[in-house]
Scaffold this motif. Structure first.
Motif, mmCIF file in Angstrom:
data_model
loop_
_atom_site.group_PDB
_atom_site.id
_atom_site.type_symbol
_atom_site.label_atom_id
_atom_site.label_comp_id
_atom_site.label_asym_id
_atom_site.label_seq_id
_atom_site.Cartn_x
_atom_site.Cartn_y
_atom_site.Cartn_z
ATOM 1 N N SER A 98 2.153 -2.973 4.470
ATOM 2 C CA SER A 98 3.571 -2.897 4.812
ATOM 3 C C SER A 98 4.047 -1.458 4.681
ATOM 4 C CB SER A 98 4.388 -3.791 3.863
ATOM 5 O OG SER A 98 5.774 -3.596 4.056
ATOM 6 N N ASP A 99 4.890 -1.031 5.608
ATOM 7 C CA ASP A 99 5.449 0.316 5.504
ATOM 8 C C ASP A 99 6.765 0.322 4.749
ATOM 9 O OD1 ASP A 99 7.258 -0.781 7.273
ATOM 10 O OD2 ASP A 99 7.074 0.784 8.801
ATOM 11 N N LYS A 100 7.129 -0.815 4.137
ATOM 12 C CA LYS A 100 8.426 -0.941 3.466
ATOM 13 C C LYS A 100 8.402 -0.459 2.018
ATOM 14 C CE LYS A 100 9.926 -2.905 7.200
ATOM 15 N NZ LYS A 100 10.655 -2.097 8.193
ATOM 16 N N GLY A 101 7.239 -0.015 1.521
ATOM 17 C CA GLY A 101 7.175 0.526 0.180
ATOM 18 C C GLY A 101 7.475 -0.510 -0.896
ATOM 19 N N HIS A 102 8.116 -0.063 -1.959
ATOM 20 C CA HIS A 102 8.400 -0.943 -3.098
ATOM 21 C C HIS A 102 9.290 -2.116 -2.696
ATOM 22 C CE1 HIS A 102 8.651 -1.965 -7.326
ATOM 23 N NE2 HIS A 102 9.968 -1.993 -7.250
ATOM 24 N N ASP A 103 10.171 -1.904 -1.723
ATOM 25 C CA ASP A 103 11.101 -2.954 -1.305
ATOM 26 C C ASP A 103 10.480 -3.996 -0.392
ATOM 27 O OD1 ASP A 103 13.343 -2.392 -2.737
ATOM 28 O OD2 ASP A 103 14.515 -1.577 -1.067
ATOM 29 N N ALA A 104 9.172 -3.944 -0.204
ATOM 30 C CA ALA A 104 8.526 -4.925 0.681
ATOM 31 C C ALA A 104 8.825 -6.343 0.238
ATOM 32 C CB ALA A 104 7.021 -4.680 0.723
ATOM 33 N N PHE A 105 8.901 -6.575 -1.072
ATOM 34 C CA PHE A 105 9.132 -7.941 -1.550
ATOM 35 C C PHE A 105 10.519 -8.451 -1.166
ATOM 36 C CE2 PHE A 105 10.973 -5.544 -5.073
ATOM 37 C CZ PHE A 105 12.019 -6.334 -5.529
ATOM 38 N N ASP A 135 10.194 -7.377 3.675
ATOM 39 C CA ASP A 135 9.051 -7.674 4.540
ATOM 40 C C ASP A 135 8.552 -9.092 4.242
ATOM 41 O OD1 ASP A 135 7.054 -7.481 6.378
ATOM 42 O OD2 ASP A 135 6.156 -5.652 5.563
ATOM 43 N N ILE A 136 9.418 -10.057 4.465
ATOM 44 C CA ILE A 136 9.120 -11.439 4.089
ATOM 45 C C ILE A 136 7.989 -12.026 4.940
ATOM 46 C CG2 ILE A 136 10.094 -13.749 3.784
ATOM 47 C CD1 ILE A 136 11.130 -11.573 1.840
ATOM 48 N N ASP A 137 7.823 -11.528 6.161
ATOM 49 C CA ASP A 137 6.728 -12.021 6.999
ATOM 50 C C ASP A 137 5.366 -11.763 6.360
ATOM 51 O OD1 ASP A 137 8.469 -12.929 8.896
ATOM 52 O OD2 ASP A 137 8.246 -11.210 10.245
ATOM 53 N N ARG A 138 5.266 -10.716 5.550
ATOM 54 C CA ARG A 138 4.009 -10.425 4.857
ATOM 55 C C ARG A 138 3.981 -11.007 3.447
ATOM 56 N NH1 ARG A 138 4.423 -5.733 8.099
ATOM 57 N NH2 ARG A 138 2.493 -5.284 9.251
ATOM 58 N N VAL A 139 5.104 -10.968 2.775
ATOM 59 C CA VAL A 139 5.152 -11.424 1.384
ATOM 60 C C VAL A 139 5.236 -12.944 1.291
ATOM 61 C CG1 VAL A 139 6.526 -11.361 -0.745
ATOM 62 C CG2 VAL A 139 6.186 -9.264 0.578
ATOM 63 N N GLY A 140 5.993 -13.566 2.179
ATOM 64 C CA GLY A 140 6.261 -14.982 2.081
ATOM 65 C C GLY A 140 5.058 -15.903 2.211
ATOM 66 N N PRO A 141 4.247 -15.772 3.262
ATOM 67 C CA PRO A 141 3.130 -16.717 3.441
ATOM 68 C C PRO A 141 2.157 -16.789 2.273
ATOM 69 C CG PRO A 141 3.583 -15.572 5.495
ATOM 70 C CD PRO A 141 4.422 -14.913 4.462
ATOM 71 N N PRO A 142 1.733 -15.669 1.665
ATOM 72 C CA PRO A 142 0.836 -15.798 0.516
ATOM 73 C C PRO A 142 1.468 -16.520 -0.670
ATOM 74 C CG PRO A 142 0.808 -13.539 1.359
ATOM 75 C CD PRO A 142 1.938 -14.249 2.036
ATOM 76 N N VAL A 143 2.766 -16.294 -0.884
ATOM 77 C CA VAL A 143 3.450 -16.981 -1.978
ATOM 78 C C VAL A 143 3.506 -18.479 -1.696
ATOM 79 C CG1 VAL A 143 5.650 -17.246 -3.208
ATOM 80 C CG2 VAL A 143 4.793 -14.957 -2.662
ATOM 81 N N ALA A 144 3.854 -18.839 -0.462
ATOM 82 C CA ALA A 144 3.903 -20.256 -0.089
ATOM 83 C C ALA A 144 2.538 -20.916 -0.251
ATOM 84 C CB ALA A 144 4.384 -20.387 1.356
ATOM 85 N N GLN A 153 0.818 -1.212 0.000
ATOM 86 C CA GLN A 153 0.000 0.000 0.000
ATOM 87 C C GLN A 153 0.852 1.262 0.000
ATOM 88 O OE1 GLN A 153 -2.509 -0.407 3.439
ATOM 89 N NE2 GLN A 153 -3.721 -2.080 2.553
ATOM 90 N N THR A 154 2.089 1.162 0.469
ATOM 91 C CA THR A 154 2.955 2.340 0.583
ATOM 92 C C THR A 154 3.932 2.479 -0.576
ATOM 93 O OG1 THR A 154 4.415 0.998 1.974
ATOM 94 C CG2 THR A 154 2.822 2.431 3.103
#
Length: 371
Positions: free
Chosen positions: A346-353, A356-365, A315-316
C-alpha cells in the motif's frame, strides 16, 4: 477546556484508587466505550478494539449515533469486522478527551480540569483500563483483541499484563516500542504545542486555545502518517488556484500540499485537547514491551498467550516500519501461536489501516472467520 464525547458513548467506572504505572492514583475515573452487534448465547463472540492516539469509541455508525465512525468501512454488518457475527467493544483510551478520564476531565479533588496534574500516563495504564472495562462488561475471555497503531501497543500490553483475556490477536501497524524516528517526530509535535504562548503550561482557557501549536503538531504528524509516494502521486508540484490570492511576501502556502495540510489540521485542532495530545504522545515513546523482561523483547513476545494472531503492516510506513510488525509476528510465533504475517503493498503509509480498506479488510475478515 472541554471533552468531546460522541452521543452513543457509554461509561464504565474504574475502581477508586486506580494506580498508574509511573505513580499517581485516579479517583472517580471512567472509561468510555461503544458496542456494536449482538452477543451470542455462549458469550464467546466478543471482540475488543483498542484505538490509535486520536479516535473516540465511535468506530462505526449505529442506531444511537448514525454518524459515520472512524473505522466505518471496517466495522458493521457484512464488513470485515462483521457485526452480524461479532459483538464488538471499542474503548476510548484512558487519558483521551473523548469520554475517558484524561487531562481535560474534572479532578474530583478540586472540581477543576486536571490539566498537567493528571498522573503520568503509560500505555500499560491504557491497557489495564481497557482490560478492566472488558471484565466489567462480563468478559473473562475475549475472542480477539484488535489494535492498530498506538492501539497495537495497547493490545500487546494488555496481552502481557492480562494473560488469557483474549484467545487471538490482530495487530495492524503496531510496535513493541517506538524507534528513534517516531520519538523524534512526536517530540517535535509536543514542542510545537508547548511553544505556543496560548498553551500557558497547560492552563489554556476556552478563549485562548493554543491553535497555532496544535495546527503545527498535526501537520508534522500528517506528513508521517502517509508515504512520500502518496504525496507525490496525489499532489506533485501542483499549486492552488491563483484566484485564491497567494501572498508570496508572507511565505504562506504556495503548493496544494500545503493547503491540504492546513485545511485538515484546522479540522482537527478544536476537536482534541492539547494536553491529552501531549500525554498520549509521550505514552507511546515510553512504551517498551520488553521492559519486564530486562529489555528482551523477543522473550516478552514469546510469553504472550494467544492461540492465533494476524500481524500486518504497510511497506511504506515510516512511522512504525514493517520490520516492527515482522518482529511481533516472529515473537508470537516463537511462543507457540499460529501467526499469519502480511506485508501490505500500500502507498498509504501508516494510515493504510484507516484508508486502504481494500487491502486491510479482507485479511482481517478471513482471519476472524477462522476463530
Amino acid at each position: 477546556m472541554r471533552e468531546f464525547i460522541p452521543p452513543a458513548t457509554r461509561f464504565v467506572r474504574v475502581p477508586d484508587g486506580f494506580r498508574m504505572k509511573r505513580g499517581g492514583v485516579l479517583h472517580g475515573a471512567r472509561i468510555a466505550y461503544e458496542t456494536f452487534g449482538r452477543l451470542n448465547a455462549e458469550r464467546d463472540n466478543a471482540v475488543l478494539i483498542l484505538t490509535g492516539l486520536s479516535p473516540d469509541a465511535h468506530a462505526a455508525s449505529q442506531p444511537d449515533d448514525p454518524g459515520p465512525g472512524w473505522w466505518e468501512a471496517m466495522l458493521g454488518p457484512g464488513k470485515p469486522i462483521d457485526t452480524d457475527h461479532w459483538y464488538v467493544i471499542c474503548v476510548n483510551s484512558l487519558g483521551s478527551c473523548k469520554g475517558s478520564t484524561g487531562p481535560s476531565s474534572p479532578d474530583p479533588a478540586t472540581g477543576e480540569p486536571y490539566r498537567l496534574d493528571f498522573p503520568a500516563l503509560s500505555i500499560e495504564d491504557i491497557a489495564d483500563a481497557a482490560a478492566f472495562t472488558a471484565r466489567a462488561l462480563g468478559f473473562e475471555r475475549l475472542a480477539c483483541v484488535i489494535g492498530a497503531s498506538m492501539g497495537g501497543m495497547s493490545a500487546l500490553a494488555l496481552l502481557a499484563r492480562h494473560p488469557d483475556l483474549a484467545r487471538s490477536h490482530v495487530n495492524i501497524s503496531g510496535a513493541v516500542h517506538s524507534l528513534p524516528f517516531s520519538i523524534a517526530i512526536r517530540s517535535l509535535q509536543r514542542e510545537a504545542i508547548r511553544s505556543d504562548p496560548q498553551w500557558n503550561r497547560g492552563r489554556y482557557a476556552a478563549g485562548c486555545y493554543p491553535e497555532r501549536g496544535m495546527i503545527t503538531a498535526r501537520k508534522i504528524g500528517m506528513t508521517t502518517y502517509r508515504s512520500a509516494q502518496e504525496w507525490d502521486c496525489r499532489f506533485g508540484r501542483a499549486k492552488p488556484d491563483p484566484a485564491t490570492g497567494v501572498d508570496h511576501h508572507s511565505f504562506g502556502p504556495e503548493f496544494t500540499v500545503e493547503v491540504y495540510l492546513e485545511h485538515h489540521a484546522r479540522r482537527f485542532v478544536h476537536r482534541f485537547d492539547p494536553n491529552s495530545y501531549l500525554y498520549l504522545s509521550r505514552s507511546m515513546d515510553w512504551f517498551d514491551l520488553g521492559e519486564p523482561c530486562g529489555g528482551d523483547t523477543a522473550e516478552a513476545l514469546s510469553r504472550l498467550r494467544v492461540e492465533k494472531a494476524l500481524v500486518m503492516g504497510a511497506q511504506t510506513d515510516i512511522l512504525f516500519p514493517l520490520r516492527q510488525q515482522r518482529q511481533i509476528a516472529d515473537g508470537l510465533r516463537a511462543g507457540g501461536a499460529e501467526v499469519e504475517f502480511l506485508s501490505l503493498e500500500s502507498d498509504k503509509g501508516h494510515d493504510a489501516f484507516l484508508v486502504d480498506i481494500d487491502r486491510v479488510g479482507p485479511p482481517v475478515a478471513k482471519f476472524l472467520s477462522t476463530l
